[in-house]
Structure formats: C-alpha cells, structure tokens
Design a protein around this motif. Structure first.
Motif, PDB file in Angstrom:
ATOM      1  N   CYS A 312       0.820  -1.219   0.000  1.00 43.61           N
ATOM      2  CA  CYS A 312       0.000   0.000   0.000  1.00 43.61           C
ATOM      3  C   CYS A 312       0.851   1.266   0.000  1.00 43.61           C
ATOM      4  O   CYS A 312       1.808   1.383   0.746  1.00 43.61           O
ATOM      5  CB  CYS A 312      -0.909  -0.005   1.222  1.00 43.61           C
ATOM      6  SG  CYS A 312      -1.850   1.509   1.407  1.00 43.61           S
ATOM      7  N   CYS A 315      -2.692   5.963  -0.917  1.00 46.68           N
ATOM      8  CA  CYS A 315      -3.203   6.960  -1.856  1.00 46.68           C
ATOM      9  C   CYS A 315      -4.670   7.252  -1.611  1.00 46.68           C
ATOM     10  O   CYS A 315      -5.215   8.229  -2.087  1.00 46.68           O
ATOM     11  CB  CYS A 315      -3.032   6.462  -3.287  1.00 46.68           C
ATOM     12  SG  CYS A 315      -4.165   5.119  -3.685  1.00 46.68           S
ATOM     13  N   CYS A 318      -8.833   3.513  -2.802  1.00 47.37           N
ATOM     14  CA  CYS A 318      -9.811   2.494  -2.386  1.00 47.37           C
ATOM     15  C   CYS A 318     -10.876   3.106  -1.484  1.00 47.37           C
ATOM     16  O   CYS A 318     -12.045   2.726  -1.531  1.00 47.37           O
ATOM     17  CB  CYS A 318      -9.099   1.335  -1.680  1.00 47.37           C
ATOM     18  SG  CYS A 318      -8.125   1.805  -0.233  1.00 47.37           S
ATOM     19  N   CYS A 372      -7.150   0.287  -6.905  1.00 44.45           N
ATOM     20  CA  CYS A 372      -5.824   0.315  -6.271  1.00 44.45           C
ATOM     21  C   CYS A 372      -4.701   0.392  -7.304  1.00 44.45           C
ATOM     22  O   CYS A 372      -4.589  -0.460  -8.183  1.00 44.45           O
ATOM     23  CB  CYS A 372      -5.638  -0.924  -5.397  1.00 44.45           C
ATOM     24  SG  CYS A 372      -4.016  -0.972  -4.616  1.00 44.45           S
TER      25      CYS A 372
HETATM   26  S1  SF4 Z   1      -5.892   2.041  -3.195  1.00 42.28           S
HETATM   27 FE1  SF4 Z   1      -5.950   1.720  -0.981  1.00 42.28          FE
HETATM   28  S2  SF4 Z   1      -4.750  -0.148  -0.689  1.00 42.28           S
HETATM   29 FE2  SF4 Z   1      -4.268   0.558  -2.766  1.00 42.28          FE
HETATM   30  S3  SF4 Z   1      -2.445   1.815  -2.459  1.00 42.28           S
HETATM   31 FE3  SF4 Z   1      -4.179   3.201  -2.336  1.00 42.28          FE
HETATM   32  S4  SF4 Z   1      -4.659   3.338  -0.129  1.00 42.28           S
HETATM   33 FE4  SF4 Z   1      -3.339   1.549  -0.433  1.00 42.28          FE
END
Ligand code: SF4
Lengths: 474, 236
Positions: A312, A315, A318, A372
């Motif tokens: 992770c 970001c 999700c 993701c």
């Molecule tokens: S989408 Fe969620 S799980 Fe994937 S990198 Fe971003 S914060 Fe992490």
C-alpha cells in the motif's frame, strides 16, 4: 493516539457517522471528485493498466528483498551524515524520538502530516515530554485545535465545514475574518509561518525512501513538508519499514501512481527528496538528521498471504470508491487507517480482537481492488479475514460463539460465498502466523479490554446498509 | 553510533520472509512493462515547450517566453506584476551567462531591495527570503508533462528561495525540458552510480502551493508561494 481511535463500539461509531449529515455530504462529494480526478488522470497518462502492473511488480520485488534494501538505505543515510534507528515497536520509536527531542532541549516541534506517527501515537509522547507539537498540514492543524481525529488520509478534516473551521480559528486563535476558504488559509499561513521559523525540531513521515542513495521523499501540495525540512536545525523522518523503493527510477513510477491515484494530479505541487544533513556551506536544511524505521507489527505480515497489504502506498483511492465509507465516514472504522485498506490492515497490525467488525464493513463489490494503483486484492483479503474470524470463533468458548453467529451469517452472505467459490477456495488455508497476529502488536495507547461487537440479534451491517440505501439518503 | 538496532531488525525481516538474510546480490528485475518511456516519446524541444505551456494552465502558473536578449525585461515585468519590492535570487553559474548579474545589481537603483543568496552570511539569507516578495531560481531539469521545475539545491541555491517568498519565478532554459520525471530521475540514478553525490535536497516544484483541506475547495497559496511564473528562455 495509536492505531485505534476511541473506544466507542463499532455500531455507535457508525451511527454517529450516519447522523452527521454534513459529513456524509462532504464524504460523498469528495469521493466523487477524487474519483473523477483519478479517472481523468489515469486516462491522460494512458496505459493505466501497464502503470499498475509496473507498480505492483516494483512493490512486490521491494518487499521480497526488504532486508537488502533497508540495509542499503541505512548505509547511504549514514554516509550522508544521518543517524538511522530501527524500531521494532512503537515504544522504541517513541522513546528514541523523545530522547532526541530532550537532548536538543526542544520546546517547539513542527510536523507535517504523517500516518505512521499517528499510528505510533508520537504526539502524545512528545507532549508528555513537555514539548509543544504543531501539526502544519492545514487539515491536521484544524483537527489538532479541536482535538479531533482525522477522517480521511488525504484530506483529514473532510468532516468539518468552513463555519466550524472559522469558529475554531476564532475561539482558539482570535481569528476575526470571514469563513471564505482563502481567508481562512491566509490566516493559517501567517500563524504557521511563525511556528516554522521558531521550531527547534521538524518531524515528517516518509512517502518513499530511495535505497540506492538514502533520499527520503515527501509528496505534498501545501509546501509544509518543505518548510519542516528546510527550517529547523534538527529533522526526524519516521517511516514505516515498507515505504521504500530500490532506486530513483522506481521513485518516479511510485510517485506518479501516488499523485494520480490520490488526487488526480500529474504531480503534486511539491515532491521533495532530502538526503542526510545539509552539506557544508549550505544555509538551510538540518544539521542533525534522523531516520526512524518502524516495524510495529508489519514484519508479522511478511511471508503470509496478506503480504501484499504492505504494498500500500496510502493513496486513498480504495477509500474514495468505497460505498460503505461513503455512508459511514472515516471515524466509524475506529482506526488511523480507514476504508478498505484500513479494514485489511488494522486487524493485521493490531489483532482481530478489537477490529473484527472491520472486515465486514464492505459489500465485497471489489471497487477498491479495481481502483488500487498497485493492484492489492483488497476484497479478497477481506474475505480471508472473514474466513479466519469465523474459523477462529468455532474453537472459542460457547458464549463467544453465540455472539459470533452474527458474523458467520454475514460471512456466508451470497456475495461473499460466490466470491470465495470463484476463487476456488475449497478449504481454508492454514493460517500459520495466526497466533502471533492475534496477539497483535498491542503497544497502543487507548487500548481497552472491552470487546465491542454487535450482538447477533442486531441488524447486520449488510441489512442495515441496504436499508440506508433504500432510504435514499446518499 | 549512527545506525542502531539494525541486525536484529533485519534478521527478523528475513526470518519472516522465510529465508536467509540478503545483504548483497539483489538486482532489480526486468520489469514486464515500462509505460513511462512512451510519454511524449520523440517530441521535439519546441513541442515540449508547448506541452509545458498547456500544463501551466492546469497548475495555476503564469507562462512566459523570452530570448536571451529579452530575458531581463521579462523578469523585470514579472517582478513588477507581482509587486516585488524585495527580491531574493539563487547564486547560479548561469547568472553571468544570461546577463542576470548586472541586472540584479541594478535592481537597487529601481528601488527594489535585492539579495543574492550567499552562504557566508548564514541565517541572514533565510530572514531576507522570509521578507522577500519574489524568489528567483533557474530550473535544472524541467518536466513538460507535469509542468515541474527540478532544483538540485546547493549552497548557492538555498531551499528557502523557492519556498518562502510570496511569488516564485523559475527561469527555464529551453534545453532543460524533458518529457517527464523519468528522464530527470534517470539522470540522478546514473550520476549516483558514477559516484556523484545527489544533492542534499532535490525539489520537484509544480506551480504554487495549494490545498483542498477546507470543504474540498482548491485554495492556491498555502505555506509555500501563492503565485508562480515560469519563463522559458530560447537557449538553443
Ligand atoms: S488504493 Fe488503498 S490499498 Fe491501494 S495503495 Fe491506495 S490506499 Fe493503499
């Protein structure tokens, strides 16, 4: 505050989230904007699937060789005049940082937003040691004045409206102007400038460290991480041990994925890489530099089927697509890490005990996995958590088992069932590190022994969620 | 001791990964895809300048062009537009070559307080930058795709110059343009492999500072500069 926020039962937290109309409106419009920003950026970049594949390959290679790259990183930082401290636990990290601060006789510390320092509860430790800690990210500064926990990992004060912010500024800092966002921001700029210039120590997190040369990189829009690293004489960067890349070339890819997935920008206003102490003859930058590398439960995830959760890059993509987050808001998760990644990571870092509702805070719609940027199979991890929880509870005393019936029911919901057959899981894989994880790192302040889970007769999360949807309030 | 607790920490990592500790012999894999090199592949320098100009609209940055001859005029205009009464600039080898040394010296005569970053006067530099309206530096590498200037900060180019003043002006020699971050980091990666120390601070700057922390409204100008101007100079 540690990874766990507050002691209110999951149900109550969810209820609070639902009742906060402004918060739900804000969350839902923020989700929409983040989401369209991300999609637009992905489209502009072209080859988004290739970028994701590359991101996944990089993260996976780095984690597979984590010991090698961490050793290289520490050598490089040390070569450039920095000190490196490896902290197995939150306490070790806090104690080390506290000692640095004490030795400097530091009165004031400026910080830029960092989830890992929230996770280890650093601010409380420092305040107990008598230092004033100022959060300098605009959203965090607002929350700090109100002693409120963050609700979103990119825009932490998402649940506050501008009138509330104006009131906070007025009562805490004597602010006299309007609630125009620009005026509020100008006021914050003036107030915080004084703090930057008079701080003895600066503390940051770390988005990515570059193993080959020892550079520690911050990705921000406001410029506060630049100020935190340019002005105070002593600088401490705190990084989760998985937050690194092999070389500058991978840094490019990861930063590009992060800024696009997080805020839909090609790059944020500032991507800043600092390496060790300032060089001779340089005027600004730290004279004394410390890098603290934190495990705090992460290593227990290595070598398990959940290893990819460590890929992770925080970001929040999700989170921004999650229908459950949309309805309940960030505080309902009761963790520093909300949303789907929070539901996957929190039980791994902090044990199932306090967080067994989290894997059920999902409709398993797989929107998170699709969003993701490093292709973490989030919803599959959630299904596995449920399987493990259900399996565990079978072996537990009868009284607990009855309580857990509710969970078993949720776990066997058609969607979950379909998904697990789709993944051809005939038997539960042995959960080798089970017991260790169940013990949890548990060094966390605010920890209680009270177990909070909904009684079996209560409305289930899914049923409740459906009613909400039918109610048409979104 | 400059590295503490490393051995037990990394041994545990190796244990959890279920193998012996790796201290050498790890090389990066051949990645299966490398989409980054396809961005603006084969674009000419002029095309990259156009891309940069487009991107400046997105990042709230004024975009200007100049020749070597008109550069000082364009800078002078930009200072005026931004109410620049006090200006701080980096001490850059290129100042002489671009005719900036004498231009800066003459600013005093026009009633503009000017300070050239000078390590020998220590913290005074930072205090001047704090009070300055405008900070000026050259860009070392410029990323067309994102509209980013890259600074390898050094003793003549303090971190504060592009950070503390209300307005930031970047002088961008056309020759410094590359498609995207990939080219800039490849340069750093190679230099490091050749034994050149990477600068203690590498700043990738994309327009003025901003925040969306209040009700998701974009606010331009938070902790760093409130305004930014890029001046692309024909140097080739
Ligand atoms: S989408 Fe969620 S799980 Fe994937 S990198 Fe971003 S914060 Fe992490």
């Amino acid at each position: 505050m540690g990874i766990k926020i507050g002691n209110a039962p999951f149900r109550d937290r969810v209820q609070e989230g639902i009742e906060n109309d402004f918060m739900r409106g804000a969350v839902s419009s923020a989700q929409g904007r983040f989401r369209s920003g991300r999609l637009k950026a992905a489209e502009e970049l072209g080859d988004w699937e290739d970028w994701r594949t590359l991101g996944e390959e990089i993260r996976s290679h780095t984690l597979q060789n984590l010991d090698f790259y961490l050793e290289q990183l520490s050598e490089q930082v040390s070569k450039r005049g920095g000190k490196v401290f490896f902290a197995q636990t939150a306490e070790e990290a806090n104690e080390y940082i506290q000692n640095v601060v004490k030795k400097k006789e530091a009165k004031k510390i400026v910080k830029s937003k960092s989830m890992v320092t929230e996770e280890i509860g650093l601010n409380e430790t420092l305040e107990r040691a008598g230092a004033e800690v100022v959060e300098t990210d605009l959203g965090e500064w607002i929350l700090q004045m109100d002693e409120d926990p963050p609700s979103h990992i990119v825009t932490p004060a998402l649940h506050k409206n501008k009138e509330q912010i104006r009131e906070t500024f007025a009562s805490k800092k004597g602010y006299k102007n309007s609630d125009l966002p620009e005026e509020l921001a100008t006021f914050a700029r003036e107030q915080l400038r004084k703090e930057f210039l008079s701080a003895d120590v600066g503390i940051t997190g770390c988005n990515f460290a570059v193993a080959e040369s020892g550079a520690v990189t911050f990705v921000t829009n406001e410029g506060n991480a630049r100020l935190v690293t340019a002005l105070p004489e002593t600088q401490i960067s705190v990084m989760g041990m998985e937050r690194l890349v092999p070389t500058w070339e991978e840094l490019d890819v990861m930063v590009s994925l992060l800024t696009r997935a997080a805020v839909g920008q090609k790059l944020t206003s500032y991507v800043t890489s600092i390496t060790g102490t300032k060089q001779e003859d340089e005027v600004d930058g730290p004279e004394d530099y410390h890098l603290v590398i934190v495990d705090n439960g992460r290593s227990r995830i290595l070598g398990t089927e959940f290893q990819s959760a460590l890929h992770c890059i925080r970001c929040a993509a999700c989170i921004n697509v999650c229908p459950v987050y949309r309805h309940v808001g960030g505080h309902s998760y009761g963790s520093v890490y909300p949303g789907p990644i929070g539901a996957v990571l929190t039980p791994l870092l902090d044990g199932y005990e306090d967080h067994k509702d989290l894997p059920y805070a999902s409709t398993l719609c797989a929107a998170c996995t699709e969003a993701c940027p490093v292709k973490i199979p989030l919803h599959e991890h959630l299904v596995r958590h449920r399987e493990i929880i259900v399996e565990k509870e079978k072996k537990s005393p009868k009284s607990e088992r009855m309580m857990m019936d509710g969970f078993a029911k949720w776990g066997s919901h058609p969607a979950a069932y379909k998904l697990s057959t789709k993944m051809a899981r005939k038997a539960l894989k042995p959960w080798t590190k089970d017991d260790v994880i169940q013990d949890g790192p548990g060094p966390l302040k605010g920890w209680t022994d009270v177990r909070d889970f909904p009684a079996p007769s209560e409305q289930t999360f899914r049923a409740w969620f459906k009613t909400r949807q039918k109610g048409g309030r979104s | 001791m400059s590295i503490q607790n490393r051995e037990s920490f990394l041994n545990n990592v190796a244990d959890q990964l279920g193998r012996k500790r790796r201290s050498k012999g790890v090389t990066r894999p051949q990645y299966s895809v490398e989409p980054q090199w396809r961005v603006f592949e084969g674009a000419t320098q002029d095309e990259l300048v156009d891309k940069l100009e487009d991107q400046c609209r997105v990042i709230h940055t004024h975009f200007k062009r100049s020749t070597m001859d008109t550069l000082t005029e364009v800078i002078s205009q930009s200072i005026e537009e931004n109410d620049g009464h006090a200006v701080v600039a980096a001490d850059d080898q290129r100042n002489d070559e671009y005719g900036l040394t004498s231009f800066y010296e003459n600013l005093h005569d026009e009633g503009v307080a000017f300070h050239l970053w000078d390590p020998s006067s220590g913290r005074e530099n930072v205090h001047f930058a704090e009070r300055a309206d405008v900070g000026i530096t050259f860009s070392d590498v410029t990323l067309a795709e994102s509209g980013t200037v890259t600074l390898f900060n050094h003793q003549g180019n303090g971190r504060s110059i592009s950070l503390l003043p209300r307005t930031y002006i970047a002088i961008i020699p056309k020759s410094t343009l590359v498609p995207r971050m990939s080219q800039a980091v490849r340069h750093i990666h190679k230099a490091h492999a050749d034994g050149v120390d990477v600068s203690s601070c590498v700043s990738f700057i994309t327009g003025p500072s901003n925040s969306a922390d209040i009700e998701m409204n974009l606010i331009v100008g938070v902790h760093g500069p409130v305004k930014a101007t890029y001046i692309v100079v024909e140097d080739m």
